[in-house]
Design a protein around this motif. Structure first.
Motif, PDB file in Angstrom:
ATOM      1  N   ILE A  19       9.756   3.894  11.555  1.00 44.18           N
ATOM      2  CA  ILE A  19       9.390   5.358  12.069  1.00 44.18           C
ATOM      3  C   ILE A  19       8.040   5.598  11.876  1.00 44.18           C
ATOM      4  CG2 ILE A  19      10.351   6.625  10.107  1.00 44.18           C
ATOM      5  CD1 ILE A  19      10.463   7.546  13.900  1.00 44.18           C
ATOM      6  N   ALA A  20       7.344   5.129  10.681  1.00 45.25           N
ATOM      7  CA  ALA A  20       5.923   5.397  10.328  1.00 45.25           C
ATOM      8  C   ALA A  20       5.677   4.585   9.439  1.00 45.25           C
ATOM      9  CB  ALA A  20       5.945   7.040   9.782  1.00 45.25           C
ATOM     10  N   LEU A  21       4.276   4.327   9.177  1.00 46.05           N
ATOM     11  CA  LEU A  21       3.689   3.458   8.301  1.00 46.05           C
ATOM     12  C   LEU A  21       2.637   4.100   7.696  1.00 46.05           C
ATOM     13  CD1 LEU A  21       4.441   0.720   6.941  1.00 46.05           C
ATOM     14  CD2 LEU A  21       3.043  -0.401   8.579  1.00 46.05           C
ATOM     15  N   PRO A  22       2.136   4.299   6.333  1.00 44.30           N
ATOM     16  CA  PRO A  22       0.741   4.781   5.957  1.00 44.30           C
ATOM     17  C   PRO A  22      -0.167   3.747   6.165  1.00 44.30           C
ATOM     18  CG  PRO A  22       2.099   4.171   4.219  1.00 44.30           C
ATOM     19  CD  PRO A  22       3.131   4.163   5.304  1.00 44.30           C
ATOM     20  N   ILE A  77      -2.729  10.965   7.246  1.00 45.25           N
ATOM     21  CA  ILE A  77      -3.401  10.465   6.126  1.00 45.25           C
ATOM     22  C   ILE A  77      -2.511  10.812   5.143  1.00 45.25           C
ATOM     23  CG2 ILE A  77      -5.660  10.519   7.251  1.00 45.25           C
ATOM     24  CD1 ILE A  77      -6.221  13.034   5.658  1.00 45.25           C
ATOM     25  N   THR A  78      -2.666  10.237   4.139  1.00 39.62           N
ATOM     26  CA  THR A  78      -1.890  10.244   2.859  1.00 39.62           C
ATOM     27  C   THR A  78      -2.434   9.947   1.591  1.00 39.62           C
ATOM     28  OG1 THR A  78       0.231   9.427   1.665  1.00 39.62           O
ATOM     29  CG2 THR A  78      -1.029   7.828   2.823  1.00 39.62           C
ATOM     30  N   THR A  79      -2.071  10.656   0.445  1.00 43.01           N
ATOM     31  CA  THR A  79      -2.525  10.371  -1.010  1.00 43.01           C
ATOM     32  C   THR A  79      -1.201   9.959  -1.880  1.00 43.01           C
ATOM     33  OG1 THR A  79      -2.353  12.659  -1.637  1.00 43.01           O
ATOM     34  CG2 THR A  79      -4.430  11.874  -0.871  1.00 43.01           C
ATOM     35  N   GLY A  80      -0.154   9.654  -1.056  1.00 47.57           N
ATOM     36  CA  GLY A  80       1.151   9.248  -1.704  1.00 47.57           C
ATOM     37  C   GLY A  80       1.703  10.473  -1.864  1.00 47.57           C
ATOM     38  N   GLU A  81       1.375  11.376  -2.440  1.00 46.94           N
ATOM     39  CA  GLU A  81       1.964  12.862  -2.514  1.00 46.94           C
ATOM     40  C   GLU A  81       0.657  13.553  -2.530  1.00 46.94           C
ATOM     41  OE1 GLU A  81       4.629  14.440  -1.884  1.00 46.94           O
ATOM     42  OE2 GLU A  81       6.164  13.043  -2.411  1.00 46.94           O
ATOM     43  N   GLY A  82       0.769  14.961  -2.253  1.00 47.69           N
ATOM     44  CA  GLY A  82      -0.420  15.647  -2.481  1.00 47.69           C
ATOM     45  C   GLY A  82      -0.461  16.747  -1.356  1.00 47.69           C
TER      46      GLY A  82
END
Length: 379
Positions: free
Chosen positions: A4-7, A187-192
């Protein structure tokens, strides 16, 4: 499998994290400060505060606005449950109102109907990256002296036209905007998470409360030439982002425009490939909004069973998700009967599905998804 999604992560992010790790400073520190400066500059906000996730950002926004027991916050049920939970954390009541079925966003007319003498704030969710009608909501907030908080968890890189000028979500359209950097986001930082504001007092409260309301931050104490004893001025929280996450976030920021451009192209291609399926309702943008297309949501024809088509696609190694949840339907909120009709919110949850969309998606994979949808819908 088509997810469904991919960082969108690579060697640059890995190297940035490595450098932060080897620097010896891995908790909140210089990388967090730099990430805040760069994010605020990107969205055009005077102030930015990095935190551990968007849920904590929403909670801090409400705490800083002095929302508490007896207060009401008007918001959408049609949102991830964190939106409603952040209100409950403060002991306040979330008053749910319905969405506009064309945008899946909170309906300003319904918001106006829900305002009472107890209303203290509005949380407007930019659902799936599509901006809300901020001018209408901001006017309501000013009229009733309410705090307007934008839940922009999905909206990094989205834009809205205000007085003929395109501006990024995160600029001071409301008083506070909250972002997420979860892996499902653009965009991602893993969590944040991140809060932006134009009001220095809010920014001061965010930075104080995210670190246990510590009077002297550890960054200052570690760099001081004299011994300093800190105090704890209030009951604060441990809502800090790490320097490792921030280093990844800084790298992700340099890719944001390219990621959004690619996602917008993929969304346009989905619309072209699925546009002639009878009864299938495709998403669209008002002429005053530019979505980052965090998700591509389609409303199924009335005769199609949502679970059956999702399973049929999963059997072909294509992941989907149901329409955005409604918080008022969850057991945690079962004891609170909604005061206002939520029919459009419920229909969106029951009749819509999200299709795979991510920057690395190939044209062949997208064609495979579209062909499978067409086949399952009898086209």
């Amino acid at each position: 499998m088509i997810p469904i999604a991919l960082p969108f992560l690579g060697d640059e992010e890995a190297n940035a994290a490595r450098e932060a790790i080897l620097s010896g400073w891995v908790s909140q520190g210089p990388q967090v400060a730099a990430f805040e400066r760069e994010f605020s500059a990107l969205v055009g906000a005077p102030y930015a505060t990095a935190v551990s996730n968007c849920t904590t950002a929403l909670h801090l926004a409400l705490v800083a606005a002095n929302i508490g027991p007896g207060d009401e916050v008007v918001t959408a049920s049609h949102s991830f449950i964190a939106t409603a939970n952040s209100v409950r954390y403060c002991g306040a009541t979330a008053v749910f109102v319905d969405i506009n079925p064309d945008t899946y966003n909170i309906d300003p007319l319904k918001v106006a109907e829900a305002i009472t003498p107890r209303t203290r704030a509005i949380i407007a969710v930019h659902q799936m990256g599509l901006p809300c009608d901020l001018p209408a909501l901001a006017a309501l907030a000013r009229q009733h002296n309410l705090v307007l908080i934008e839940d922009a968890a999905c909206a990094a890189g989205s834009e809205i036209r205000v007085d003929g000028i395109w501006e990024r979500i995160g600029k001071a359209h409301g008083q506070i905007t909250c972002f997420s950097f979860h892996p499902r986001k653009v965009i991602t930082t893993g969590e944040g998470g991140m809060l932006t504001t134009s009001e220095p007092e809010f920014d001061r409260k965010f930075k104080l409360l995210r670190q246990h309301a510590m009077s002297v931050p550890d960054t200052v104490r570690h760099g001081a030439s004299q011994t300093i004893f800190e105090q704890y001025l209030d009951v604060g929280f441990n809502y800090r982002m790490t320097d490792i996450q921030a280093a990844i976030g800084r790298t992700q920021l340099t890719k944001l425009d390219g990621i959004v451009t690619r996602r917008r192209a993929l969304a346009a291609r989905y619309t072209e490939m699925l546009g002639n399926i009878e009864g299938l309702r495709l998403p669209s943008e008002p002429d005053w909004a530019r979505s980052n297309w965090q998700s591509y949501c389609v409303r199924l024809p009335d005769h199609v069973d949502q679970r059956e088509i999702m399973q049929a696609l999963l059997d072909q190694d294509i992941a989907t998700r149901r329409g955005i949840m409604c918080s008022h339907r969850e057991p945690a909120y079962a004891g609170e009967k909604p005061r206002h009709g939520l029919r459009q919110s419920e229909l969106a949850q029951d009749r819509a599905i999200l299709l795979p969309l991510y920057a690395q998606m190939t044209d062949d994979d997208q064609a495979r998804v579209a062909d499978a949808v067409r086949t399952e819908l009898g086209m």
